[in-house]
Design a protein around this motif. Sequence first.
Motif, short mmCIF file in Angstrom:
data_model
loop_
_atom_site.label_atom_id
_atom_site.label_comp_id
_atom_site.label_asym_id
_atom_site.label_seq_id
_atom_site.Cartn_x
_atom_site.Cartn_y
_atom_site.Cartn_z
N ARG A 1 0.98 -1.17 -0.12
CA ARG A 1 0.01 -0.15 0.11
C ARG A 1 0.83 1.29 0.13
NH1 ARG A 1 -5.14 -0.32 3.84
NH2 ARG A 1 -5.73 1.59 2.33
N ALA B 1 -8.20 5.26 9.78
CA ALA B 1 -9.37 4.86 10.34
C ALA B 1 -9.28 3.55 10.89
CB ALA B 1 -10.81 5.41 9.62
N GLN B 2 -8.64 2.76 10.24
CA GLN B 2 -8.63 1.28 10.66
C GLN B 2 -7.63 1.03 11.87
OE1 GLN B 2 -8.31 -1.16 7.21
NE2 GLN B 2 -10.48 -0.91 6.93
N THR C 1 -6.81 8.30 4.55
CA THR C 1 -7.97 8.34 5.49
C THR C 1 -8.62 7.08 5.84
OG1 THR C 1 -8.39 10.72 4.69
CG2 THR C 1 -10.05 9.64 6.21
N SER C 2 -8.97 6.44 5.05
CA SER C 2 -9.24 4.93 5.37
C SER C 2 -8.47 4.05 6.08
CB SER C 2 -9.86 4.16 3.93
OG SER C 2 -10.08 3.00 4.28
N ALA C 3 -7.00 4.11 5.90
CA ALA C 3 -6.07 3.49 6.55
C ALA C 3 -6.07 3.80 7.94
CB ALA C 3 -4.80 3.48 5.66
N ALA D 1 -14.49 -3.54 10.49
CA ALA D 1 -13.63 -3.83 9.31
C ALA D 1 -12.08 -3.52 9.46
CB ALA D 1 -14.12 -2.54 8.12
N SER D 2 -11.82 -3.54 10.66
CA SER D 2 -10.39 -3.59 10.87
C SER D 2 -9.83 -5.09 11.21
CB SER D 2 -9.99 -2.58 12.09
OG SER D 2 -10.31 -1.00 11.47
N ALA E 1 -7.07 -5.35 9.10
CA ALA E 1 -6.07 -4.10 8.78
C ALA E 1 -4.62 -4.67 9.28
CB ALA E 1 -6.71 -3.02 9.95
N GLN F 1 -8.32 9.97 0.14
CA GLN F 1 -9.17 9.24 0.94
C GLN F 1 -8.56 7.76 1.25
OE1 GLN F 1 -12.33 9.40 1.63
NE2 GLN F 1 -12.77 7.50 2.29
N ASP F 2 -7.77 7.28 0.54
CA ASP F 2 -7.27 5.93 0.86
C ASP F 2 -6.35 5.99 2.17
OD1 ASP F 2 -6.93 3.26 0.39
OD2 ASP F 2 -5.26 3.41 -1.06
#
Length: 432
Positions: free
Chosen positions: A153, A204-205, A200-202, A362-363, A366, A197-198
């Motif tokens: 990533r 958040a997890q 931010t998503s990472a 959803a984590s 992660a 956005q990607d």
Amino acid sequence: MRGGDTIVALSSGGLPSGVAVIRISGPAVRQILGDFAGGVPAPRALSLAAIGADTILDRGLVAYFPGPNSFTGEDVAELQVHGSPAGVKAIIRHLAGLPGIRLAEPGEFTRRAFENGKLDLTEAEGLGDLLASETESQRRQALARLEGGPRSRVASWRRSLLWLRAELEAQLDFSDEGDVAEDLPATFIDTLNALRQDLTSALAQIEGGRIVREGFRIALAGAPNVGKSSLLNALSMSEVAIVTAEAGTTRDVREVSLDLGGHLVTLLDLAGLRQTDSLAEEEGVRRARVAMESADLVLWMTAPDVVADEPPPIAGRDVWTVANKSDIGPRQSGISISTKTGEGLETLRARLHSHVAEQIGASAHATFSHERDRVSLEAALSAIDEAKTMLHSAEVAADLLRAATSALERLVGRIDAEAVLDELFVNFCIGK
């Protein structure tokens, strides 16, 4: 850690055991195999050999992994011998007494793998997490990190940042050339927003990932004699805490880990909260309050034979009321249980499992779960947000995107790795 030496250590578990694996890494491996194991076997093939120089110390299987195609990137040998404490000690003592060969320090094999480009920093951390994993969810998370989840990533994010920087720097360096447009391409903002956005998503997890890696901490709190230690014993299904009718038995924070549906949960048995003249108990109460503030969930326990108090305010923490001793009094508000009869315990356990799973969400898969991950991702995201407001100045925006790239490169250990290496590898066992 000193480079250039050949290092040796026991890499398997505690002795005695059926088989012990002794690992050797460094420039003297071939010489050691020739002098100590009857010769160098074919690469990556097991060969039966007598282990010893002048005297045979044991007989076992020998494997040779020539560098750079080995775990450390150096020549590596593994001796699979009988797991006798005396035998293993004799072999290691002999090897470590040879010139240029010494005992490995904690994590030194893995550190050499990192320094030789066989692992990046997140993969090395994943290996450490895997060695320490206690539950299935921890194993999956650690293995995904070890297999390069963060690395792939970060590589994708870095490619996007390099393209964005190239577009900005083209305006600076080649603005007088006919083939360089004055305005940024239409896809520039779309790429920048997708990257943001990607990230931010990472980010958040990470909290859910931390819970998987470190465990979900549940504090058992309340007044003395409401049954906190009894609940600890009931949930852990073992007599780990002393239970008496005397108030104030628990004076310190007792931690017990358990596997709750594949998730690691740490129960904190706290001292009862009350005013006391005992200095020892007073310190226990202070520690209990600190533990409540750091827990992910507080179970505030009450009982019909104990004067009920309201739980103290705890900012940002979930607090459930658990009414114990349902067998001796009328039903109280909250989750009703009896640690004596077992009433309500399965319901409580099921609710805890659902709550932990919900917090992880959803984590569960992660791969970003360390505080270092949070710091790097927040730094990169902050730089990108600032760059977005400075697009009218290509030079400033490009420099901010360069800072975002550096933050991500620190995460995988491309730069500034020394700041975390010693702290990381000292927690590894010797031999890994």
